[in-house]
Enzyme design. Structure first.
Site, PDB file in Angstrom:
ATOM      1  N   ARG A  46     -17.025   2.339 -46.219  1.00 48.02           N
ATOM      2  CA  ARG A  46     -17.648   2.744 -47.735  1.00 48.02           C
ATOM      3  C   ARG A  46     -19.056   2.859 -47.617  1.00 48.02           C
ATOM      4  O   ARG A  46     -19.581   3.820 -48.263  1.00 48.02           O
ATOM      5  CB  ARG A  46     -17.287   1.501 -48.686  1.00 48.02           C
ATOM      6  N   ASP A 145     -18.345  -4.565 -66.784  1.00 46.36           N
ATOM      7  CA  ASP A 145     -18.221  -4.375 -65.517  1.00 46.36           C
ATOM      8  C   ASP A 145     -19.698  -4.294 -64.761  1.00 46.36           C
ATOM      9  O   ASP A 145     -20.389  -3.601 -65.653  1.00 46.36           O
ATOM     10  CB  ASP A 145     -17.174  -3.470 -65.192  1.00 46.36           C
TER      11      ASP A 145
END
Length: 276
Positions: A46, A145
């Site tokens: 990632r 979030d």
């Protein structure tokens, strides 16, 4: 550390144990998240994309950028947070929510503290709309979030049709529009339901939260598992302090807070109420 060719299984960028440890420390410092040693391959995959995109040459150089740039810190956190969710996941919580709404006529605030791509807060909103028989309700649903990318997806409310395949037909019809033409195979949450949810970016390890109590129900599921015990306790204390005395805290299936008898008492499967 110089970049190396990605050929025959050789990584494009050198990635030593020290690099991985530095990533772990950075993520814990900035987001309070404990990254498992088993996530080394995931971290490389990632973050290598970000190193490539920024035309950098090493992980240490990249972490230097993360440390100096709020924008890249956001990308760093987005890349390393896991967002596994679905509509009406752990359905017993939504049964308990519906029962709570039947028993309490003065519900005003519900907080979904890890909203991910939106399936969880929209599931909450469906239950609330059904309880009141209307999209216009006195209940404010806050969804937060840490990941800005998933929040954008949540606000859009567009999903593959397969994601609602297990939702009963009457709910599909009432709460979703089926895509046509270029959007075939997708669904969109109806605007009336989307308008019931207020999305916010929020880091649970920050000193202050842009969420106000008192709150009737908090959904904070499968988030605490990423924190160490002191951080778990600190976040739980703060959240329970925001709940009404009759309020509920919904935990994830792998989370257990029965040991914190001074804070909460269990009232159902992974469901807690503030201690008396």
């Amino acid at each position: 550390m110089a970049a190396v060719e990605e050929r025959n299984g050789i990584r494009e960028f050198a990635f030593e144990k020290a690099d991985f440890k530095n990533v772990q420390q950075m993520l814990f410092k900035k987001a309070g998240i404990n990254l498992s040693d088993a996530k080394e391959a995931m971290v490389y995959s990632r973050l290598a994309r970000r190193i490539r995109a920024l035309n950098l040459k090493s992980f240490s150089e990249y972490l230097g950028v993360v440390n100096q740039s709020e924008a890249e810190l956001e990308q760093f956190i987005n890349a390393l947070t896991t967002n596994l969710t679905s509509f009406f996941r752990e359905p017993h919580h939504f049964t308990a929510l519906a029962e709570y709404l039947r028993q309490h006529s003065n519900v005003t605030n519900i907080w979904c503290a890890a909203s991910s791509t939106g399936e969880e807060p929209y599931s909450i909103a469906m239950v609330v709309a059904e309880a009141f028989g209307s999209f216009k309700t006195p209940v404010k649903i806050i969804a937060s979030d840490i990941d800005s990318k998933v929040l954008s997806k949540a606000k859009a409310g567009i999903y593959p049709f397969a994601s609602i395949s297990k939702i009963p037909a009457h709910r599909q019809k009432q709460f979703f529009h089926k895509g046509k033409g270029a959007n075939e195979g997708k669904v969109k949450v109806v605007d009336e339901l989307r308008n019931m949810v207020q999305f916010k970016k929020l880091n649970l390890t920050d000193k202050t939260w842009n969420v106000k109590g008192p709150i009737d129900i908090i959904f904070c599921r499968n988030v605490m598992i990423y924190f160490d015990k002191p951080t778990q306790l600190k976040v739980l204390q703060k959240m329970v302090g925001m709940l009404k005395p009759t309020g509920l805290y919904m935990a994830g299936h792998s989370e257990n807070f029965n040991m914190y008898t001074n804070l909460v008492r269990p009232v159902g499967k992974t469901i807690y109420r503030p201690a008396d």
